[in-house]
Scaffold this motif. Sequence first.
Motif, mmCIF file in Angstrom:
data_model
loop_
_atom_site.group_PDB
_atom_site.id
_atom_site.type_symbol
_atom_site.label_atom_id
_atom_site.label_comp_id
_atom_site.label_asym_id
_atom_site.label_seq_id
_atom_site.Cartn_x
_atom_site.Cartn_y
_atom_site.Cartn_z
ATOM 1 N N SER A 50 60.945 154.416 29.237
ATOM 2 C CA SER A 50 59.506 154.286 29.434
ATOM 3 C C SER A 50 59.186 154.746 30.847
ATOM 4 C CB SER A 50 59.051 152.842 29.232
ATOM 5 O OG SER A 50 59.639 152.007 30.204
ATOM 6 N N LYS A 51 57.960 155.085 31.081
ATOM 7 C CA LYS A 51 57.598 155.529 32.424
ATOM 8 C C LYS A 51 56.250 154.938 32.817
ATOM 9 C CE LYS A 51 56.230 159.792 30.324
ATOM 10 N NZ LYS A 51 56.595 161.148 30.097
ATOM 11 N N ILE A 52 56.154 154.682 34.082
ATOM 12 C CA ILE A 52 54.903 154.254 34.675
ATOM 13 C C ILE A 52 54.708 155.095 35.926
ATOM 14 C CG2 ILE A 52 54.934 151.907 33.748
ATOM 15 C CD1 ILE A 52 56.026 150.957 36.415
ATOM 16 N N ARG A 53 53.528 155.106 36.452
ATOM 17 C CA ARG A 53 53.235 155.944 37.613
ATOM 18 C C ARG A 53 52.982 155.070 38.831
ATOM 19 N NH1 ARG A 53 51.482 161.117 38.453
ATOM 20 N NH2 ARG A 53 51.463 161.477 36.223
ATOM 21 N N CYS A 54 53.590 155.463 39.931
ATOM 22 C CA CYS A 54 53.313 154.813 41.207
ATOM 23 C C CYS A 54 52.025 155.445 41.735
ATOM 24 C CB CYS A 54 54.464 155.013 42.197
ATOM 25 S SG CYS A 54 54.094 154.356 43.830
ATOM 26 N N ARG A 55 50.943 154.712 41.669
ATOM 27 C CA ARG A 55 49.652 155.263 42.080
ATOM 28 C C ARG A 55 49.600 155.504 43.580
ATOM 29 N NH1 ARG A 55 44.854 152.502 40.329
ATOM 30 N NH2 ARG A 55 45.833 150.610 41.074
ATOM 31 N N ARG A 56 50.342 154.758 44.348
ATOM 32 C CA ARG A 56 50.391 154.967 45.796
ATOM 33 C C ARG A 56 51.007 156.333 46.100
ATOM 34 N NH1 ARG A 56 53.132 150.541 49.543
ATOM 35 N NH2 ARG A 56 51.083 149.608 49.345
ATOM 36 N N ALA A 59 48.685 159.166 44.994
ATOM 37 C CA ALA A 59 47.603 159.406 45.957
ATOM 38 C C ALA A 59 48.125 160.161 47.173
ATOM 39 C CB ALA A 59 46.972 158.083 46.377
ATOM 40 N N LEU A 60 49.307 159.807 47.637
ATOM 41 C CA LEU A 60 49.891 160.482 48.788
ATOM 42 C C LEU A 60 50.146 161.961 48.488
ATOM 43 C CD1 LEU A 60 51.168 160.450 51.630
ATOM 44 C CD2 LEU A 60 53.303 159.798 50.524
ATOM 45 N N ILE A 61 50.732 162.247 47.350
ATOM 46 C CA ILE A 61 51.016 163.632 46.979
ATOM 47 C C ILE A 61 49.717 164.426 46.845
ATOM 48 C CG2 ILE A 61 51.912 165.104 45.127
ATOM 49 C CD1 ILE A 61 54.054 162.884 44.684
ATOM 50 N N THR A 62 48.700 163.832 46.246
ATOM 51 C CA THR A 62 47.408 164.500 46.099
ATOM 52 C C THR A 62 46.825 164.851 47.459
ATOM 53 O OG1 THR A 62 46.984 163.351 44.019
ATOM 54 C CG2 THR A 62 45.081 164.278 45.154
ATOM 55 N N GLU A 63 46.867 163.928 48.403
ATOM 56 C CA GLU A 63 46.357 164.182 49.753
ATOM 57 C C GLU A 63 47.172 165.244 50.474
ATOM 58 O OE1 GLU A 63 43.620 163.084 51.502
ATOM 59 O OE2 GLU A 63 42.993 162.283 49.562
ATOM 60 N N GLN A 64 48.487 165.190 50.318
ATOM 61 C CA GLN A 64 49.337 166.175 50.980
ATOM 62 C C GLN A 64 49.095 167.580 50.431
ATOM 63 O OE1 GLN A 64 53.147 164.311 50.343
ATOM 64 N NE2 GLN A 64 53.153 163.389 52.384
ATOM 65 N N TRP A 77 51.865 160.254 57.620
ATOM 66 C CA TRP A 77 51.004 159.718 56.570
ATOM 67 C C TRP A 77 51.150 158.208 56.522
ATOM 68 C CZ3 TRP A 77 47.868 163.117 53.975
ATOM 69 C CH2 TRP A 77 48.140 164.471 54.162
ATOM 70 N N ALA A 78 50.044 157.511 56.311
ATOM 71 C CA ALA A 78 50.054 156.046 56.244
ATOM 72 C C ALA A 78 49.286 155.591 55.002
ATOM 73 C CB ALA A 78 49.432 155.444 57.504
ATOM 74 N N TRP A 79 49.654 154.430 54.508
ATOM 75 C CA TRP A 79 48.980 153.852 53.345
ATOM 76 C C TRP A 79 47.775 153.048 53.797
ATOM 77 C CZ3 TRP A 79 51.087 156.225 49.544
ATOM 78 C CH2 TRP A 79 52.450 156.488 49.517
ATOM 79 N N ALA A 80 46.727 153.139 53.042
ATOM 80 C CA ALA A 80 45.547 152.298 53.279
ATOM 81 C C ALA A 80 45.066 151.815 51.924
ATOM 82 C CB ALA A 80 44.453 153.085 53.995
ATOM 83 N N ALA A 81 45.382 150.586 51.614
ATOM 84 C CA ALA A 81 44.980 150.024 50.319
ATOM 85 C C ALA A 81 43.501 149.676 50.352
ATOM 86 C CB ALA A 81 45.810 148.791 49.993
ATOM 87 N N GLN A 82 42.836 149.925 49.238
ATOM 88 C CA GLN A 82 41.419 149.576 49.113
ATOM 89 C C GLN A 82 41.299 148.521 48.045
ATOM 90 O OE1 GLN A 82 39.504 153.260 48.230
ATOM 91 N NE2 GLN A 82 39.657 154.021 50.326
#
Length: 85
Positions: A50-56, A59-64, A77-82
């Motif tokens: 089974s697979k799930i996605r790490c949304r963090r 998001a990082l890959i999308t921004e990069q 790069w830094a994480w900023a949770a909303q």
Amino acid sequence: MTTRDPRWTDEDRDWMLALAVYRSWLCPKCGGLLEECTSHADTGPTFQVSKIRCRRTDALITEQEANTLPNPEALLWAWAAQARM
């Protein structure tokens, strides 16, 4: 003459040895027990994946990928949770 306590006690060394032995039983690919996840291809068990996605990370890959700044390898790069509302 100065006498110092050893950095590792006998118990510490025993625990580290036990950890090393335990890790030697694990598959370097999936982290499962080697005896459970490795076998002959025709006679061994099958596994459901089974697979799930790490949304963090997503998001990082999308921004990069969207980055247009010069020298992207110099960016930190830094994480900023909303919070969800």
